[in-house]
Write a protein that holds these residues in place. Sequence first.
Motif, mmCIF file in Angstrom:
data_model
loop_
_atom_site.group_PDB
_atom_site.id
_atom_site.type_symbol
_atom_site.label_atom_id
_atom_site.label_comp_id
_atom_site.label_asym_id
_atom_site.label_seq_id
_atom_site.Cartn_x
_atom_site.Cartn_y
_atom_site.Cartn_z
ATOM 1 N N ASP A 87 82.287 37.712 9.175
ATOM 2 C CA ASP A 87 82.531 36.498 9.258
ATOM 3 C C ASP A 87 83.873 36.359 10.321
ATOM 4 N N VAL A 88 83.272 35.771 11.395
ATOM 5 C CA VAL A 88 84.695 36.264 12.382
ATOM 6 C C VAL A 88 83.911 34.862 13.545
ATOM 7 N N ILE A 89 84.587 33.549 14.043
ATOM 8 C CA ILE A 89 84.702 32.605 14.459
ATOM 9 C C ILE A 89 85.583 33.446 15.851
ATOM 10 N N LEU A 90 85.205 32.724 16.728
ATOM 11 C CA LEU A 90 86.604 32.874 18.016
ATOM 12 C C LEU A 90 86.472 31.116 18.809
ATOM 13 N N VAL A 91 87.398 30.755 18.737
ATOM 14 C CA VAL A 91 87.404 29.223 19.149
ATOM 15 C C VAL A 91 88.130 28.891 20.417
ATOM 16 N N TYR A 92 88.262 27.894 21.156
ATOM 17 C CA TYR A 92 89.175 28.318 22.334
ATOM 18 C C TYR A 92 89.357 26.987 22.608
ATOM 19 N N ILE B 185 80.427 32.873 17.584
ATOM 20 C CA ILE B 185 80.289 33.676 16.742
ATOM 21 C C ILE B 185 79.365 35.113 16.891
ATOM 22 N N PRO B 186 79.946 36.030 15.752
ATOM 23 C CA PRO B 186 78.551 37.220 16.310
ATOM 24 C C PRO B 186 77.380 36.799 16.301
ATOM 25 N N GLU B 187 76.798 37.683 16.823
ATOM 26 C CA GLU B 187 74.797 37.284 17.072
ATOM 27 C C GLU B 187 74.399 37.461 15.662
ATOM 28 N N ASN C 173 71.700 24.289 20.704
ATOM 29 C CA ASN C 173 71.837 24.312 21.637
ATOM 30 C C ASN C 173 73.193 25.780 21.839
ATOM 31 N N GLY C 174 72.387 26.260 21.074
ATOM 32 C CA GLY C 174 73.507 27.752 21.135
ATOM 33 C C GLY C 174 72.802 28.573 22.442
ATOM 34 N N ILE C 175 74.015 29.611 22.684
ATOM 35 C CA ILE C 175 73.125 30.551 23.407
ATOM 36 C C ILE C 175 73.773 31.960 23.307
ATOM 37 N N HIS C 176 72.904 33.147 23.812
ATOM 38 C CA HIS C 176 73.609 34.147 23.826
ATOM 39 C C HIS C 176 74.605 34.701 24.503
ATOM 40 N N ASP C 177 75.897 35.607 24.124
ATOM 41 C CA ASP C 177 76.431 36.009 25.500
ATOM 42 C C ASP C 177 77.482 36.838 24.574
ATOM 43 N N SER C 178 76.894 38.169 25.304
ATOM 44 C CA SER C 178 77.512 39.616 24.950
ATOM 45 C C SER C 178 78.103 39.435 23.700
ATOM 46 N N TYR D 160 76.822 34.560 19.536
ATOM 47 C CA TYR D 160 76.011 33.136 20.132
ATOM 48 C C TYR D 160 77.422 32.115 20.286
ATOM 49 N N GLN D 161 76.627 31.076 21.321
ATOM 50 C CA GLN D 161 78.152 30.879 22.060
ATOM 51 C C GLN D 161 77.380 28.888 21.336
ATOM 52 N N PHE D 162 78.668 28.269 21.715
ATOM 53 C CA PHE D 162 78.263 27.079 21.333
ATOM 54 C C PHE D 162 79.227 26.057 21.653
ATOM 55 N N THR D 163 79.595 25.377 22.730
ATOM 56 C CA THR D 163 80.019 23.845 23.845
ATOM 57 C C THR D 163 79.790 22.715 22.774
#
Length: 303
Positions: A26-31, A41-43, A61-66, A69-72
């Motif tokens: 349960d980790v989310i990165l918020v920029y 969030i971890p895929e 509209n999420g995308i895979h990134d390293s 899952y990234q949402f903008t």
Amino acid sequence: MLALAIYLLVILARVLAGPCTPNKADVILVYCYPKTIITRIPECPYGWEVNQLALGGICYNGIHDSGYYQFTIPDLSPKNKSYCGTQSEFKNPLYHFYNSIVSNDSSVIVKNQPVNYSFSCTYNANYLVNQAAFDQRVATVHVKNGSSGSFESQLSLNFYSNAKFSSIKEAPFVVETSEIGSDIFAGVEAKGLSDRFKVVLNNCWATPSSEYFYQIHWPLITKGCATDYSILVHENGKTNRATFQFNAFRFRNIPKLSKVWLHCETHICDSEKFSCPVTCDKRQQRAEQTGGVLVAEITVRSK
């Protein structure tokens, strides 16, 4: 026959790939950038594919990134403040933006645990030419997941009176031209965290514009370390505050009455899972945690 063979090959590849491997972290990165909010969030959280997760329950509209899952949310201006279910609230002088990433499966039965990652960013707001401009000296990052409770922290980029970092200088922060070369004491502090979480300055830089990606910039801290001998990093990754000092300056060919914007990319490190203190001779690998880019304004003027 050739077309059939290609079609069968595609089906076989999909079967071999299989579903994603469930991730229970349960980790989310918020920029919280000045004009954009990015969440990662971890895929495959609890077995959900990226096309089953929706920003605001609306936009897939999420995308895979390293491995994430990234949402903008690309635009925080008033004309587009409701992008993909984004909600905003203005309480002078603060602007709050809220949204969430939720799971949505249209199948008859659901075998995966539902997830709801809600988050918010808070900005100081001032208005210029009828457009909202956000001075992100203070940013509040709030993360909530139905399976793990909530997590909230207020990150503030402050200027201090001396190297003891005990007294904060209130905005606006003004440097006279006669004080060019004198020491400036700065730091990022987190509130609302337990002692296990430490503040880490990853990168700090200055620009003559409020845009954090402006082409003219001066690096102060890179990968947690000072870029030259005149910059001293006092604390980084040890407590709920990271502090440093540098010499006051202004950009060449900029009017005497000018502004310098200080930007600091900050992460919150969980010391129970990772090694947080930054050592510049041999920096240990560390997973990113909730954080963002903070911006503070320095006015340089002539007496």
